[in-house]
Design an enzyme around this catalytic site. Structure first.
Site, PDB file in Angstrom:
ATOM      1  N   ARG A 200       0.743  -0.972   0.020  1.00  0.00           N
ATOM      2  CA  ARG A 200      -0.083   0.020  -0.096  1.00  0.00           C
ATOM      3  C   ARG A 200       0.880   1.241   0.169  1.00  0.00           C
ATOM      4  NH1 ARG A 200      -0.566  -2.903   4.985  1.00  0.00           N
ATOM      5  NH2 ARG A 200      -0.577  -1.441   6.973  1.00  0.00           N
TER       6      ARG A 200
ATOM      7  N   GLU B  13       3.940  -0.241   8.786  1.00  0.00           N
ATOM      8  CA  GLU B  13       3.196   0.035  10.038  1.00  0.00           C
ATOM      9  C   GLU B  13       3.535  -0.799  11.130  1.00  0.00           C
ATOM     10  OE1 GLU B  13       1.526   1.743  11.759  1.00  0.00           O
ATOM     11  OE2 GLU B  13      -0.274   2.075  10.368  1.00  0.00           O
TER      12      GLU B  13
ATOM     13  N   HIS C 109       3.142   4.751   6.833  1.00  0.00           N
ATOM     14  CA  HIS C 109       1.938   4.385   7.290  1.00  0.00           C
ATOM     15  C   HIS C 109       1.514   5.329   8.633  1.00  0.00           C
ATOM     16  CE1 HIS C 109       2.260   0.700   5.113  1.00  0.00           C
ATOM     17  NE2 HIS C 109       3.589   0.917   5.027  1.00  0.00           N
TER      18      HIS C 109
HETATM   19  O1  LIG Z   1      -2.698  -0.727  10.649  1.00  0.00           O
HETATM   20  C1  LIG Z   1      -3.934  -0.349  10.718  1.00  0.00           C
HETATM   21  O2  LIG Z   1      -4.967  -0.879  11.013  1.00  0.00           O
HETATM   22  C2  LIG Z   1      -4.005   1.365  10.200  1.00  0.00           C
HETATM   23  O3  LIG Z   1      -3.163   1.464   9.095  1.00  0.00           O
HETATM   24  C3  LIG Z   1      -3.517   2.303  11.319  1.00  0.00           C
HETATM   25  O4  LIG Z   1      -4.348   1.984  12.611  1.00  0.00           O
HETATM   26  P1  LIG Z   1      -4.686   2.948  13.767  1.00  0.00           P
HETATM   27  O5  LIG Z   1      -5.219   3.964  13.293  1.00  0.00           O
HETATM   28  O6  LIG Z   1      -5.547   2.013  14.375  1.00  0.00           O
HETATM   29  O7  LIG Z   1      -3.315   2.942  14.345  1.00  0.00           O
END
Ligand SMILES: O=C(O)[C@H](O)COP(=O)(O)O
Length: 337
Positions: free
Chosen positions: A141, A195, A265
């Site tokens: 992504r 992330e 992320h």
């Molecule tokens: O990994 C996830 O679900 C989102 O990219 C970020 O999520 P979050 O806003 O719950 O940190």
């Protein structure tokens, strides 16, 4: 109650220059307070006590150096002399699991159609800012976002993923024309920019998880600095690898005058922004990043200065900050008109 939290958080973020002044309007009929900031629009969601930072309708940015024409290679690089560099940060566009409201973390999910459009829009916003090197996470992504964004760039340099994972990969991806190399932008992928790893929440629906464990608990897992979700990474743990990577690999590029874009992320970028803006572990709780909105920093004399989110190329204000940016824009206009 929500308004008190809002004002406290505004105060701390204001002290870091997030907002011009306190001109905001409380919106009726929904749960957000909206505040126009310098370069950011900041929405406060009282529902989960968070800020959403996204593009503002006006913005300020700065930048940069002269451009080398594809045909005439202009080797005079005033960027080196100017001793400043641009850093663009962009959170990936909406993914298929963002759309479904699922915890995603390190699960490798592609963009939705809306995410593709957000990435294209992000690219338009930065289309006049020279980019020398791109960093993305190892996740598709972020990589899709970087590639789609660069496809909009006026300079039309080709972003090329660097394959250094083995000697063979390195040699098989060799380019044998100096001119072609000059017209490319290396794209370096690093898992450290991924992330945060969301542990046993990955794949669970965020709303259902809140219903099951309580809103407060889920908010703590999602936004506290040092409390990890079950078997996952806290923001602090994510920062340990993302900020370390930034310092070791990306800062030296900026120091050498290269303009860098990072496509990553929500949480890896929050940790990097915490470092850049010297936010405390309390302040970072309130910082949220929208998908697909580029944020711009100028790195000068060892300091990072936030310039907000670049708007469309026709906005003269985008170029008002440095002479070099104005010069760069002028050269682009001459080349592509
Ligand atoms: O990994 C996830 O679900 C989102 O990219 C970020 O999520 P979050 O806003 O719950 O940190």
């Amino acid at each position: 109650m929500a308004a008190t939290v809002f004002h406290q958080a505004i105060g701390t973020l204001q002290s870091h220059g997030y907002f011009n002044n306190s001109s905001f309007q409380q919106e009726h009929g929904n749960t957000s307070l909206r505040l126009m900031s310098k370069g950011f629009r900041v929405d406060y969601r009282s529902k989960n006590r968070s800020f959403i930072v996204s593009q503002a309708s006006t913005s300020q940015t700065s930048m940069f150096s002269p451009i080398s024409s594809p045909s005439k290679n202009n080797t005079t690089d005033s960027r080196k002399k100017s001793n400043e560099a641009a850093l663009i940060l962009v959170r990936h566009g909406e993914s298929l699991w963002n759309e479904k409201n699922l915890f995603t973390g390190c699960v490798d999910v592609p963009l939705t159609r809306k995410g593709v459009e957000e990435a294209i829009e992000a690219g338009k916003r930065i289309s006049n800012i020279p980019v020398d090197v791109i960093y993305t996470s190892a996740l598709i992504r972020a990589q899709m976002t970087a590639m789609l964004a660069m496809a909009q760039h006026r300079h039309k340099k080709v972003p090329i993923v660097v394959h250094n994972e083995s000697e063979q990969a390195k040699s098989w991806s060799g380019i044998f024309s100096e001119e072609t190399k000059k017209q490319s932008i290396p794209v370096i992928t690093a898992w450290q920019l991924n992330e945060r790893m969301y542990g046993e929440l990955q794949g669970l629906n965020k709303q259902e998880t809140a219903d099951r464990y309580g809103k407060e608990q889920v908010h703590e897992w999602r936004r506290s600095y040092d409390i990890p979700p079950p078997n996952g990474e806290s923001l602090e743990m994510c920062a340990e690898r993302a900020v370390a990577y930034f310092k070791e690999h990306i800062e030296p590029q900026l120091l050498s005058g290269k303009n860098v874009m990072i496509a990553a992320h929500g949480n890896s970028l929050r940790s990097i922004i915490m470092y850049l803006d010297k936010l405390t572990s309390q302040e970072v709780i309130s910082l949220e990043l929208s998908t697909g909105i580029p944020m711009l920093y100028i790195f000068k004399e060892g300091k990072f200065m936030r310039r907000g989110s670049p708007v469309g190329p026709t906005e003269a204000g985008v170029y008002a900050y440095t002479k070099n940016l104005a010069l760069y824009r002028q050269k682009l206009d001459e080349m592509f008109q």
